[in-house]
Design an enzyme around this catalytic site. Structure first.
Site, PDB file in Angstrom:
ATOM      1  N   HIS A 192      23.534   6.714  44.806  1.00  0.00           N
ATOM      2  CA  HIS A 192      24.500   6.813  43.926  1.00  0.00           C
ATOM      3  C   HIS A 192      25.192   5.876  43.839  1.00  0.00           C
ATOM      4  CE1 HIS A 192      26.927   7.109  47.562  1.00  0.00           C
ATOM      5  NE2 HIS A 192      26.298   8.256  48.029  1.00  0.00           N
ATOM      6  N   CYS A 215      23.589   8.291  52.396  1.00  0.00           N
ATOM      7  CA  CYS A 215      22.955   7.852  51.264  1.00  0.00           C
ATOM      8  C   CYS A 215      22.434   6.239  50.971  1.00  0.00           C
ATOM      9  CB  CYS A 215      23.505   8.465  50.002  1.00  0.00           C
ATOM     10  SG  CYS A 215      23.708  10.285  50.327  1.00  0.00           S
TER      11      CYS A 215
END
Length: 238
Positions: free
Chosen positions: A148, A156
């Site tokens: 992202h 992430c």
């Protein structure tokens, strides 16, 4: 009768193509991001004899912190388009084991249209699909492991918004053009023998040797392998 059949065939093709496009989730944010970068991406791809909308493949290396986008150049063979610096990721070298360990995953994943998130809190994102079959087989837990934007990470792989705009646009274009999913292979580092030999005493050495089989397959064939799991190990084939 033949004319009617031809008309029905054209209607069927149009309908299925339209359905394929509308299956891709979108938002005004995603549409602005894609429209703002699309022309430049097409130009840069054309300079490398690549096409916007061709199938893509992504490789991630924690060390040195790079995300590569490869684009199919023809006959299933992929050519590297760009390398993007990863803004940040969580944890250390090694796989993610459990929910909340703040560790970014390593392994073989894929992204279909359902895993795109154009409404992400972190600008734009796509879900890697962790835990995959291998992860579940080994009792690993976790959810919402993404690539992202917004340059922050709690498990992430975070990119700058500028970079995720490009990566996301390439993924959406490939899915819209018919690629059912794109593969994402996440590694600790380039799994070359001289590098891997430095980690023989690491607890994850045997795991990385298994990852190396998939790494080597792509290195040899320039196309990502089909990945399955058997007896607790990744196995690879055409």
């Amino acid at each position: 009768m033949r004319a009617l059949q031809n008309i029905l065939l054209l209607v069927s093709i149009f309908t299925s193509t339209k359905a394929l496009s509308t299956d891709i989730p979108t938002s005004s944010r995603a549409e602005r991001a894609i429209s703002g970068i699309e022309a430049q991406l097409k130009k840069e791809l054309a300079e490398k004899d690549l096409k916007y909308g061709a199938p893509i493949f992504i490789r991630i290396f924690k060390d040195p912190g790079v995300l590569e986008v490869w684009v199919e150049a023809g006959e299933g063979v992929f050519s590297k388009f760009k390398s993007y610096e990863i803004c940040t990721f969580s944890g250390e070298l090694g796989p993610k084991l459990r929910e909340g360990d703040n560790q970014s995953p390593e392994g073989f994943y894929f992204v279909n249209s359902a895993r795109l998130n154009p409404w992400s809190k972190f600008h734009l994102s796509f879900n890697l699909g962790y835990p995959n079959t291998y992860d579940r087989n080994h009792g690993r837990t976790g959810s919402a492991l993404m690539v992202h934007g917004n340059c922050v990470s709690i498990g992430c792989y975070a990119m700058t918004d500028t970079y995720i705009n490009e990566i996301y646009a390439l993924g959406v274009a490939a899915l819209q053009s018919g690629q059912p999913f794109f593969r994402v292979h996440s590694f600790p580092f380039q799994l070359e023998p001289e590098t891997l030999s430095k980690y023989k005493s690491n607890q994850w050495y045997s795991f990385w040797l298994n990852l190396k089989e998939g790494y080597d397959y792509f290195k040899k064939h320039k196309r990502p392998p089909n990945v399955e799991v058997s007896e607790g190990k990744y196995i690879f084939g055409p």
